[in-house]
Design an enzyme around this catalytic site. Structure first.
Site, PDB file in Angstrom:
ATOM      1  N   ARG A  22      33.413  96.513 101.977  1.00  0.00           N
ATOM      2  CA  ARG A  22      34.471  96.898 102.175  1.00  0.00           C
ATOM      3  C   ARG A  22      35.092  98.334 102.801  1.00  0.00           C
ATOM      4  O   ARG A  22      35.570  98.609 103.776  1.00  0.00           O
ATOM      5  CB  ARG A  22      35.132  97.152 100.982  1.00  0.00           C
ATOM      6  N   LYS A  50      32.909  82.678  88.189  1.00  0.00           N
ATOM      7  CA  LYS A  50      32.923  81.269  86.958  1.00  0.00           C
ATOM      8  C   LYS A  50      34.942  81.361  87.767  1.00  0.00           C
ATOM      9  O   LYS A  50      35.399  80.216  87.136  1.00  0.00           O
ATOM     10  CB  LYS A  50      33.187  82.075  86.048  1.00  0.00           C
ATOM     11  N   GLY A  90      26.530 101.152  79.321  1.00  0.00           N
ATOM     12  CA  GLY A  90      26.746  99.347  80.377  1.00  0.00           C
ATOM     13  C   GLY A  90      26.954  98.111  80.383  1.00  0.00           C
ATOM     14  O   GLY A  90      27.084  97.709  81.235  1.00  0.00           O
ATOM     15  N   LYS A  93      33.919  79.796  82.107  1.00  0.00           N
ATOM     16  CA  LYS A  93      32.605  79.190  82.144  1.00  0.00           C
ATOM     17  C   LYS A  93      32.903  78.138  80.914  1.00  0.00           C
ATOM     18  O   LYS A  93      31.754  76.883  82.051  1.00  0.00           O
ATOM     19  CB  LYS A  93      31.536  80.133  81.228  1.00  0.00           C
ATOM     20  N   GLY A 131      23.536  90.253  84.984  1.00  0.00           N
ATOM     21  CA  GLY A 131      22.434  91.670  85.726  1.00  0.00           C
ATOM     22  C   GLY A 131      22.771  91.269  86.518  1.00  0.00           C
ATOM     23  O   GLY A 131      22.606  90.601  87.126  1.00  0.00           O
TER      24      GLY A 131
END
Length: 442
Positions: free
Chosen positions: A56, A114, A196, A214, A316
């Site tokens: 960006r 996905k 997180g 999925k 991750g």
């Protein structure tokens, strides 16, 4: 980068790679291509060279040479020196436009998106077919866990009957924590956010949208039929309570958000496809019950190979980048050797089974008046609709009395009708929970 391989044999021309996105996964993919250049060259037979990274905003703080950064992703994906486009920006509309442009230009595409695939499988597969290009997406379903390639290649000669799995780390962390600590949904969601594991807006995860995308991908591949996210029945976990987990423990079960794809027989005797996502009770002895924290696992049941389980890190930066790089290496090898990966297989064209016809077992939690005749009235509603009761347990007394009912197998239609009738009984204060039971011996 030299023009020779590590063995001293002249190398093929470099394979140009464009990376779209430099977030957690994108940054890791760029790092691997740069740090492991010699190993990758030896495995592929040609060097990989990053032609550009679409971002960006261009900033030298990204740790990538500024000359490789660009905000013009549309121009990058169609450059003559780009062979493989790696899409890691997320979302649907912009990635669809960029991936389609890349495929139309004859580029191979690797994506972990996905939602994009579940919404546009047919369009993208046809675009890849038209230009004899590769479209790889191993990382789109279960992070580092290899599932797509075993289904498309290792099990290509077998008949897959069922795919069931835990494919969302956020919801699995939340449900595992609720099971282990007895905390309620809001507490564990807050903890997941703090660590997180949950996004600032966790809707896609906790409402089952992520898992549904999925499931659509898995069902499409396993049953050689195009299945989109809109074909997947979906429920999230926001209504799961600490009481549900307590009741599950009493039944020697836990609760997991499952993605289930299976062949079912229709009224005409023909195979149909069921794809669904919902929280369900899972017996403790089932292999999925022990999958805890943010881990994922997928169980494939096939006619000849039997039950296979794939387990590991489902998300991750590093784990997902591992799966992405596996696809990049495959696509690069195909470029060097002049081959192509597996094409879309949709020959079966099976119908999608409506959720109302799906047969499974159920757990129903009722808040009831603590007086004589309540159990018989409740049992009568089940019997009227042909839903056989396996076990009943009363918990508490007085205004807090609850009945927990476990059924034998029944159709979703019959159970839904039963729940609607129970909700109207004068002796039933509320139907507090309805969960399915998956993975039992029955």
């Amino acid at each position: 980068m030299t023009s020779e391989t590590v063995t001293g044999v002249p190398a093929q021309r470099p394979i140009g790679v464009a990376v779209l996105g430099h977030g957690t996964v994108g940054a890791e993919v760029v790092r691997i291509i740069r740090d492991d250049a010699l190993d990758l060259q030896a495995r592929i037979g040609a060097p990989l060279e990053i032609r550009g990274v679409a971002v960006r905003t261009v900033s030298p703080e990204r740790g990538v040479p500024v000359e490789l950064l660009t905000t013009d992703a549309e121009s990058l994906v169609t450059r003559d020196d780009v062979d493989i486009v790696v899409e890691l920006i997320g979302g649907i509309e912009l990635p669809r436009k960029l991936v389609r442009a890349a495929l139309d230009a004859g580029k191979s595409v690797v994506t972990a998106n996905k939602a994009l695939l579940a919404a546009n499988t047919g369009e993208l597969a046809e675009a890849a077919e038209a230009r004899n290009a590769d479209l790889y997406f191993e990382a789109a379903v279960a992070g580092a866990i290899p599932v797509i390639r075993p289904l498309t290649q290792s099990l290509a000669g077998d008949r897959v009957d069922r795919v069931i799995g835990i494919v969302n780390g956020t919801t699995n962390f939340i449900l595992s924590a609720m099971d282990e600590t007895g905390a309620d949904y809001a507490e564990t969601l807050a903890e997941a956010s703090r660590l997180g594991y949950a996004e600032a807006d966790p809707t896609a995860d906790v409402e089952g949208y992520d898992a549904a995308s999925k499931a659509a991908i898995l069902a499409s591949i396993a049953f050689h039929t195009r299945v989109s996210a809109s074909d997947v029945y979906r429920e999230g976990i926001t209504h799961i309570t600490a009481a549900d987990l307590t009741s599950a423990r009493a039944l020697n079960c836990t609760v997991k958000l499952l993605a289930i794809c299976e062949r079912v027989t229709g009224p005409d005797g023909r195979d149909r496809v069921s794809a669904r996502v919902y929280p369900a009770l899972v017996p403790r002895e089932h292999p999925l019950a022990s999958v805890s924290g943010a881990f994922n696992a997928v169980v494939v049941e096939a006619e000849s190979s039997g039950r296979l389980m794939f387990y590991g890190q489902g998300a991750g930066g590093a784990p997902t980048a591992s799966a992405v790089m596996g696809d990049v290496v495959m696509a690069a090898r195909n470029r060097v050797q002049g081959g192509r990966g597996p094409r879309e297989s949709k020959y079966a064209k099976l119908e999608i089974a409506p959720m109302s016809d799906i047969i499974t077992r159920y757990y129903v939690n009722l808040q009831v008046a603590d007086r004589a005749g309540v159990l018989s009235a409740v049992a009568a509603e089940f019997a009227t609709r042909g839903v056989s009761i396996s076990a009943v347990r009363q918990e508490g007394a007085g205004n807090g009395a609850r009945l927990v009912v476990l059924t034998h197998q029944a159709t979703d239609r019959a159970l839904s009708d039963t729940v609607a009738a129970l909700d109207k009984l004068e002796s039933v204060t509320a139907v507090t929970s309805v969960l399915r039971l998956e993975g039992s011996a029955e």
